[in-house]
Enzyme design. Structure first.
Site, PDB file in Angstrom:
ATOM      1  N   ASN A   1     -23.368 -23.502 -12.262  1.00  0.00           N
ATOM      2  CA  ASN A   1     -24.093 -23.523 -13.537  1.00  0.00           C
ATOM      3  C   ASN A   1     -23.346 -22.691 -14.579  1.00  0.00           C
ATOM      4  O   ASN A   1     -22.638 -21.751 -14.247  1.00  0.00           O
ATOM      5  CB  ASN A   1     -25.510 -22.963 -13.289  1.00  0.00           C
ATOM      6  CG  ASN A   1     -26.283 -22.659 -14.563  1.00  0.00           C
ATOM      7  OD1 ASN A   1     -26.625 -21.509 -14.830  1.00  0.00           O
ATOM      8  ND2 ASN A   1     -26.568 -23.665 -15.351  1.00  0.00           N
TER       9      ASN A   1
ATOM     10  N   LYS B   1     -31.603 -18.410  -7.630  1.00  0.00           N
ATOM     11  CA  LYS B   1     -30.655 -18.562  -8.740  1.00  0.00           C
ATOM     12  C   LYS B   1     -30.115 -17.181  -9.075  1.00  0.00           C
ATOM     13  O   LYS B   1     -30.868 -16.215  -9.138  1.00  0.00           O
ATOM     14  CB  LYS B   1     -31.419 -19.139  -9.927  1.00  0.00           C
ATOM     15  CG  LYS B   1     -30.632 -19.249 -11.188  1.00  0.00           C
ATOM     16  CD  LYS B   1     -30.617 -20.672 -11.686  1.00  0.00           C
ATOM     17  CE  LYS B   1     -29.930 -20.760 -13.020  1.00  0.00           C
ATOM     18  NZ  LYS B   1     -30.644 -19.994 -14.041  1.00  0.00           N
TER      19      LYS B   1
ATOM     20  N   CYS C   1     -31.597 -13.683 -14.724  1.00  0.00           N
ATOM     21  CA  CYS C   1     -31.960 -13.375 -16.113  1.00  0.00           C
ATOM     22  C   CYS C   1     -31.354 -12.038 -16.551  1.00  0.00           C
ATOM     23  O   CYS C   1     -31.539 -11.020 -15.893  1.00  0.00           O
ATOM     24  CB  CYS C   1     -33.478 -13.342 -16.279  1.00  0.00           C
ATOM     25  SG  CYS C   1     -33.949 -13.117 -18.007  1.00  0.00           S
TER      26      CYS C   1
HETATM   27  C1  LIG Z   1     -33.682 -19.725 -23.617  1.00  0.00           C
HETATM   28  C2  LIG Z   1     -33.271 -19.670 -22.161  1.00  0.00           C
HETATM   29  C3  LIG Z   1     -34.251 -19.510 -21.177  1.00  0.00           C
HETATM   30  C4  LIG Z   1     -33.903 -19.446 -19.820  1.00  0.00           C
HETATM   31  N1  LIG Z   1     -34.884 -19.299 -18.870  1.00  0.00           N
HETATM   32  C5  LIG Z   1     -34.549 -19.290 -17.553  1.00  0.00           C
HETATM   33  C6  LIG Z   1     -35.546 -19.191 -16.536  1.00  0.00           C
HETATM   34  O1  LIG Z   1     -36.746 -19.102 -16.816  1.00  0.00           O
HETATM   35  N2  LIG Z   1     -35.154 -19.191 -15.234  1.00  0.00           N
HETATM   36  C7  LIG Z   1     -33.828 -19.295 -14.885  1.00  0.00           C
HETATM   37  O2  LIG Z   1     -33.503 -19.303 -13.686  1.00  0.00           O
HETATM   38  N3  LIG Z   1     -32.857 -19.379 -15.829  1.00  0.00           N
HETATM   39  C8  LIG Z   1     -33.193 -19.380 -17.138  1.00  0.00           C
HETATM   40  N4  LIG Z   1     -32.205 -19.474 -18.093  1.00  0.00           N
HETATM   41  C9  LIG Z   1     -30.795 -19.516 -17.680  1.00  0.00           C
HETATM   42  C10 LIG Z   1     -30.322 -20.954 -17.514  1.00  0.00           C
HETATM   43  O3  LIG Z   1     -31.025 -21.577 -16.459  1.00  0.00           O
HETATM   44  C11 LIG Z   1     -28.829 -21.037 -17.206  1.00  0.00           C
HETATM   45  O4  LIG Z   1     -28.545 -20.319 -16.031  1.00  0.00           O
HETATM   46  C12 LIG Z   1     -27.959 -20.492 -18.321  1.00  0.00           C
HETATM   47  O5  LIG Z   1     -28.450 -20.875 -19.595  1.00  0.00           O
HETATM   48  C13 LIG Z   1     -26.510 -20.973 -18.171  1.00  0.00           C
HETATM   49  O6  LIG Z   1     -26.450 -22.378 -18.059  1.00  0.00           O
HETATM   50  P1  LIG Z   1     -26.170 -23.345 -19.334  1.00  0.00           P
HETATM   51  O7  LIG Z   1     -24.858 -22.898 -19.934  1.00  0.00           O
HETATM   52  O8  LIG Z   1     -26.121 -24.724 -18.747  1.00  0.00           O
HETATM   53  O9  LIG Z   1     -27.305 -23.149 -20.294  1.00  0.00           O
HETATM   54  C14 LIG Z   1     -32.534 -19.533 -19.444  1.00  0.00           C
HETATM   55  C15 LIG Z   1     -31.559 -19.701 -20.444  1.00  0.00           C
HETATM   56  C16 LIG Z   1     -31.905 -19.764 -21.786  1.00  0.00           C
HETATM   57  C17 LIG Z   1     -30.805 -19.932 -22.828  1.00  0.00           C
END
Ligand SMILES: Cc1cc2nc3c(=O)[nH]c(=O)nc-3n(C[C@H](O)[C@H](O)[C@H](O)COP(=O)(O)O)c2cc1C
Length: 256
Positions: free
Chosen positions: A127, A66, A27
């Site tokens: 990811n 992660k 995060c």
């Molecule tokens: C609104 C939002 C909330 C997220 N909350 C978490 C979370 O609680 N835990 C986590 O490991 N990643 C969280 N992420 C990150 C996503 O799991 C992911 O790593 C990131 O969005 C990149 O992947 P994507 O392009 O497929 O979205 C969050 C992302 C967004 C946009």
């Protein structure tokens, strides 16, 4: 920041029925990293080690970690953190192909996840920015990862996961009809209010309704419904949210 609390948290999560426990070291949000949590842990490998060990000590369930590529371009230490995770008993590692300083800007670089795949024997999941079969294949190829994780690409359209999975594996896929999609959103509204109560349940689910409306229009090749979307996000009652969503999409469903 206290391994003992990670142990207690893992124990409570297992008792509550968790299948796995995923530690979030990715995060980028200031309010999270400011408290030395999330991606800030990548800058403190020894603390990260203790927190992973504490979590593993609290549960028999698989613990996964992660992370991002690193804090910034000068500290791409995901392989080091992944080795620590492996050494402390974690069972899988997911890497978002951006640094913390990138937040969500630019593009995820999947080829830079390959160094983590080489560093450990655990399954590695790639990811970041994966949103269809083409990007899924590219991420797998460039990273050499064992699997992919999809976040934003499935917002408002969770069936996208099955669509991509079936495309990658070459298995048959039947897309849900617009009526089935709407039904699934209505079920989610009902589930949210059942879980959180009416007031909070509506607030929690509204952002998913907004994403659903956006995805609905995009998937059907229709213009976005900005006004209806704003109106839906102000509704406080579950019954009204349900009725207004059906009304807003009614004409659009026929158009489909
Ligand atoms: C609104 C939002 C909330 C997220 N909350 C978490 C979370 O609680 N835990 C986590 O490991 N990643 C969280 N992420 C990150 C996503 O799991 C992911 O790593 C990131 O969005 C990149 O992947 P994507 O392009 O497929 O979205 C969050 C992302 C967004 C946009």
């Amino acid at each position: 920041r206290d391994p003992e609390w990670m142990r207690v948290g893992a124990e409570l999560s297992e008792a509550a029925g968790a299948d796995i426990i995923d530690i979030n070291m990715g995060c980028p949000a200031k309010k999270v990293t400011g408290g030395q949590s999330g991606c800030a842990l990548m800058r403190e490998p020894e603390l990260a080690r203790k927190l992973i060990a504490g979590t593993v000590a609290g549960t028999k369930r698989p613990v996964t970690v992660k992370m991002r590529l690193g804090w910034d371009e000068g500290s791409l230490n995901a392989p080091e953190i992944a080795r620590i995770a492996e050494g402390e008993g974690a069972q899988m590692v997911t890497v978002h192909g951006r640094t913390r300083m990138q937040f969500y800007t630019g593009k995820a670089t999947w080829d830079r996840i390959a160094a983590v795949v080489e560093a450990i024997d655990l399954p590695v999941i790639a990811n970041g920015d994966i949103e269809d079969a083409a990007t899924a294949r590219a991420a797998l190829e460039q990273s050499g990862a064992d699997g992919i994780m999809i976040g934003r690409g499935a917002e408002g359209r969770p069936w996208r996961l099955a669509e991509i999975s079936n495309a990658v594996f070459g298995t048959p896929y039947r897309a849900p009809t617009p009526a089935q999609k709407l039904e699934s959103m209505l079920t989610q509204i009902a589930n949210s209010t059942e879980l959180y109560g009416e007031r909070l349940g509506v607030r929690v689910v509204r952002k998913h309704v907004a994403a659903f409306v956006d995805a609905w229009c995009e998937d059907l090749g229709l213009p976005q419904m900005a006004e209806a979307r704003v109106a839906l996000c102000r509704i406080e009652s579950p019954a009204m949210l349900r009725d207004e969503l059906i009304a807003a999409l009614g004409g659009r469903r026929d158009a489909a």
